[in-house]
Scaffold this motif. Structure first.
Motif, PDB file in Angstrom:
ATOM      1  N   LEU A   1     -51.434 -41.007  14.245  1.00 53.79           N
ATOM      2  CA  LEU A   1     -52.058 -39.691  14.137  1.00 53.79           C
ATOM      3  C   LEU A   1     -51.566 -38.744  15.231  1.00 53.79           C
ATOM      4  O   LEU A   1     -51.334 -37.559  14.982  1.00 53.79           O
ATOM      5  N   ILE A   2     -51.384 -39.262  16.438  1.00 56.28           N
ATOM      6  CA  ILE A   2     -50.879 -38.450  17.545  1.00 56.28           C
ATOM      7  C   ILE A   2     -49.457 -37.972  17.250  1.00 56.28           C
ATOM      8  O   ILE A   2     -49.120 -36.804  17.462  1.00 56.28           O
ATOM      9  N   LEU A   3     -48.632 -38.871  16.720  1.00 58.38           N
ATOM     10  CA  LEU A   3     -47.265 -38.488  16.353  1.00 58.38           C
ATOM     11  C   LEU A   3     -47.268 -37.458  15.223  1.00 58.38           C
ATOM     12  O   LEU A   3     -46.446 -36.540  15.204  1.00 58.38           O
ATOM     13  N   LEU A   4     -48.196 -37.608  14.287  1.00 60.85           N
ATOM     14  CA  LEU A   4     -48.316 -36.638  13.201  1.00 60.85           C
ATOM     15  C   LEU A   4     -48.693 -35.261  13.752  1.00 60.85           C
ATOM     16  O   LEU A   4     -48.168 -34.236  13.310  1.00 60.85           O
ATOM     17  N   CYS A   5     -49.582 -35.241  14.734  1.00 60.99           N
ATOM     18  CA  CYS A   5     -49.936 -33.972  15.391  1.00 60.99           C
ATOM     19  C   CYS A   5     -48.713 -33.352  16.063  1.00 60.99           C
ATOM     20  O   CYS A   5     -48.489 -32.146  15.965  1.00 60.99           O
ATOM     21  N   ALA A   6     -47.937 -34.183  16.756  1.00 56.98           N
ATOM     22  CA  ALA A   6     -46.722 -33.678  17.406  1.00 56.98           C
ATOM     23  C   ALA A   6     -45.771 -33.086  16.372  1.00 56.98           C
ATOM     24  O   ALA A   6     -45.153 -32.041  16.612  1.00 56.98           O
ATOM     25  N   ALA A   7     -45.671 -33.729  15.213  1.00 52.99           N
ATOM     26  CA  ALA A   7     -44.820 -33.201  14.144  1.00 52.99           C
ATOM     27  C   ALA A   7     -45.337 -31.837  13.683  1.00 52.99           C
ATOM     28  O   ALA A   7     -44.543 -30.912  13.460  1.00 52.99           O
ATOM     29  N   GLY A   8     -46.651 -31.696  13.559  1.00 56.37           N
ATOM     30  CA  GLY A   8     -47.228 -30.411  13.162  1.00 56.37           C
ATOM     31  C   GLY A   8     -46.905 -29.303  14.142  1.00 56.37           C
ATOM     32  O   GLY A   8     -46.565 -28.180  13.758  1.00 56.37           O
ATOM     33  N   VAL A   9     -46.986 -29.621  15.431  1.00 54.61           N
ATOM     34  CA  VAL A   9     -46.642 -28.637  16.466  1.00 54.61           C
ATOM     35  C   VAL A   9     -45.176 -28.238  16.329  1.00 54.61           C
ATOM     36  O   VAL A   9     -44.825 -27.060  16.393  1.00 54.61           O
TER      37      VAL A   9
ATOM     38  N   ALA B   1     -43.957 -29.121   4.486  1.00 51.62           N
ATOM     39  CA  ALA B   1     -44.329 -28.206   5.569  1.00 51.62           C
ATOM     40  C   ALA B   1     -43.100 -27.544   6.173  1.00 51.62           C
ATOM     41  O   ALA B   1     -43.097 -26.339   6.447  1.00 51.62           O
ATOM     42  N   ILE B   2     -42.043 -28.321   6.366  1.00 54.29           N
ATOM     43  CA  ILE B   2     -40.809 -27.766   6.937  1.00 54.29           C
ATOM     44  C   ILE B   2     -40.201 -26.747   5.977  1.00 54.29           C
ATOM     45  O   ILE B   2     -39.790 -25.659   6.386  1.00 54.29           O
ATOM     46  N   ASP B   3     -40.157 -27.071   4.686  1.00 51.62           N
ATOM     47  CA  ASP B   3     -39.628 -26.120   3.701  1.00 51.62           C
ATOM     48  C   ASP B   3     -40.415 -24.820   3.714  1.00 51.62           C
ATOM     49  O   ASP B   3     -39.848 -23.730   3.693  1.00 51.62           O
ATOM     50  N   GLN B   4     -41.738 -24.928   3.778  1.00 50.60           N
ATOM     51  CA  GLN B   4     -42.586 -23.741   3.760  1.00 50.60           C
ATOM     52  C   GLN B   4     -42.382 -22.887   5.003  1.00 50.60           C
ATOM     53  O   GLN B   4     -42.271 -21.666   4.922  1.00 50.60           O
ATOM     54  N   ILE B   5     -42.306 -23.512   6.156  1.00 51.40           N
ATOM     55  CA  ILE B   5     -42.173 -22.748   7.403  1.00 51.40           C
ATOM     56  C   ILE B   5     -40.796 -22.091   7.489  1.00 51.40           C
ATOM     57  O   ILE B   5     -40.659 -20.991   8.005  1.00 51.40           O
ATOM     58  N   LEU B   6     -39.776 -22.748   6.954  1.00 49.50           N
ATOM     59  CA  LEU B   6     -38.445 -22.154   6.973  1.00 49.50           C
ATOM     60  C   LEU B   6     -38.364 -20.968   6.011  1.00 49.50           C
ATOM     61  O   LEU B   6     -37.621 -20.021   6.252  1.00 49.50           O
ATOM     62  N   ASP B   7     -39.143 -21.022   4.931  1.00 50.16           N
ATOM     63  CA  ASP B   7     -39.187 -19.898   3.991  1.00 50.16           C
ATOM     64  C   ASP B   7     -39.900 -18.692   4.594  1.00 50.16           C
ATOM     65  O   ASP B   7     -39.634 -17.557   4.220  1.00 50.16           O
ATOM     66  N   ASN B   8     -40.827 -18.936   5.511  1.00 46.63           N
ATOM     67  CA  ASN B   8     -41.607 -17.870   6.147  1.00 46.63           C
ATOM     68  C   ASN B   8     -41.193 -17.762   7.607  1.00 46.63           C
ATOM     69  O   ASN B   8     -41.879 -18.269   8.484  1.00 46.63           O
ATOM     70  N   ALA B   9     -40.079 -17.125   7.857  1.00 49.34           N
ATOM     71  CA  ALA B   9     -39.537 -17.020   9.218  1.00 49.34           C
ATOM     72  C   ALA B   9     -40.541 -16.358  10.151  1.00 49.34           C
ATOM     73  O   ALA B   9     -41.326 -15.511   9.745  1.00 49.34           O
ATOM     74  N   GLY B  10     -40.508 -16.761  11.393  1.00 50.50           N
ATOM     75  CA  GLY B  10     -41.409 -16.213  12.402  1.00 50.50           C
ATOM     76  C   GLY B  10     -42.505 -17.202  12.744  1.00 50.50           C
ATOM     77  O   GLY B  10     -43.012 -17.892  11.880  1.00 50.50           O
ATOM     78  N   VAL B  11     -42.831 -17.296  14.004  1.00 50.76           N
ATOM     79  CA  VAL B  11     -43.847 -18.239  14.451  1.00 50.76           C
ATOM     80  C   VAL B  11     -45.180 -17.511  14.553  1.00 50.76           C
ATOM     81  O   VAL B  11     -45.285 -16.475  15.185  1.00 50.76           O
ATOM     82  N   ASN B  12     -46.188 -18.055  13.914  1.00 50.44           N
ATOM     83  CA  ASN B  12     -47.530 -17.502  13.947  1.00 50.44           C
ATOM     84  C   ASN B  12     -48.261 -18.116  15.134  1.00 50.44           C
ATOM     85  O   ASN B  12     -48.344 -19.332  15.238  1.00 50.44           O
ATOM     86  N   ALA B  13     -48.797 -17.312  16.027  1.00 49.62           N
ATOM     87  CA  ALA B  13     -49.464 -17.821  17.220  1.00 49.62           C
ATOM     88  C   ALA B  13     -50.818 -18.441  16.906  1.00 49.62           C
ATOM     89  O   ALA B  13     -51.261 -19.333  17.611  1.00 49.62           O
TER      90      ALA B  13
ATOM     91  N   TYR C   1     -52.747 -22.748  12.208  1.00 49.44           N
ATOM     92  CA  TYR C   1     -52.790 -22.794  10.758  1.00 49.44           C
ATOM     93  C   TYR C   1     -52.291 -24.154  10.311  1.00 49.44           C
ATOM     94  O   TYR C   1     -51.539 -24.812  11.032  1.00 49.44           O
ATOM     95  N   ARG C   2     -52.744 -24.579   9.148  1.00 51.88           N
ATOM     96  CA  ARG C   2     -52.360 -25.884   8.619  1.00 51.88           C
ATOM     97  C   ARG C   2     -50.923 -25.844   8.142  1.00 51.88           C
ATOM     98  O   ARG C   2     -50.513 -24.896   7.485  1.00 51.88           O
ATOM     99  N   VAL C   3     -50.190 -26.905   8.442  1.00 52.94           N
ATOM    100  CA  VAL C   3     -48.834 -27.010   7.928  1.00 52.94           C
ATOM    101  C   VAL C   3     -48.693 -28.158   6.933  1.00 52.94           C
ATOM    102  O   VAL C   3     -47.735 -28.193   6.180  1.00 52.94           O
ATOM    103  N   PHE C   4     -49.626 -29.090   6.921  1.00 54.08           N
ATOM    104  CA  PHE C   4     -49.546 -30.232   6.020  1.00 54.08           C
ATOM    105  C   PHE C   4     -50.368 -29.987   4.759  1.00 54.08           C
ATOM    106  O   PHE C   4     -51.443 -29.406   4.835  1.00 54.08           O
ATOM    107  N   PRO C   5     -49.883 -30.449   3.612  1.00 50.21           N
ATOM    108  CA  PRO C   5     -50.613 -30.242   2.357  1.00 50.21           C
ATOM    109  C   PRO C   5     -51.691 -31.301   2.112  1.00 50.21           C
ATOM    110  O   PRO C   5     -52.098 -31.517   0.989  1.00 50.21           O
ATOM    111  N   PHE C   6     -52.136 -31.983   3.147  1.00 47.42           N
ATOM    112  CA  PHE C   6     -53.202 -32.966   3.016  1.00 47.42           C
ATOM    113  C   PHE C   6     -54.147 -32.829   4.195  1.00 47.42           C
ATOM    114  O   PHE C   6     -53.823 -32.202   5.187  1.00 47.42           O
TER     115      PHE C   6
END
Length: 122
Positions: A34-42, A92-104, A107-112
């Motif tokens: 779970l900790i590694l999954l959080c790191a992936a989200g960041v 999540a990676i596909d979605q974030i790459l489609d929406n350029a720019g980092v939101n401060a 927000y959720r990045v995983f679909p679960f």
């Protein structure tokens, strides 16, 4: 789990790390995943795709090891699997790459979402 489910990955990581340091065996592996999954989200939110995939792959592998050693927790009742981690991370990676720019804002990045397991002992 609420922190994770609402996109507060760093905060969820910090909360789980305190428990992880005191845990052993399968519970320790599960928390590490779970900790590694959080790191992936960041890393997804930072648009660091290689680091996100590395952390996500490690999370899935660690979760697989925890499931193999299912002696303490009813991981067979989980609503997501290591395959969900990899598939969700790729989405999540596909979605974030489609929406350029980092939101401060978080927000959720995983679909679960994560939820406690509710099942009867087998």
């Amino acid at each position: 789990m609420d922190l994770f489910n609402h996109g507060y990955y760093w905060e969820a990581h910090e909360a789980w790390e305190d428990v992880w340091q005191l845990s052993e065996g399968q519970q320790r592996l599960y928390l590490k995943a779970l900790i590694l999954l959080c790191a992936a989200g960041v890393k997804v939110r930072e648009q660091k795709t290689s680091a996100a995939m590395r952390h996500g792959s490690r999370a899935a592998a660690t979760m697989s090891r925890a499931i193999e050693d299912a002696t303490l927790l009813p991981l067979h009742c989980m609503e997501f699997s290591p395959q969900h981690i990899i598939k969700g991370l790729a989405a999540a990676i596909d979605q974030i790459l489609d929406n350029a720019g980092v939101n401060a804002a978080p927000y959720r990045v995983f679909p679960f979402e994560l939820h406690p397991a509710h099942c009867s002992p087998s």
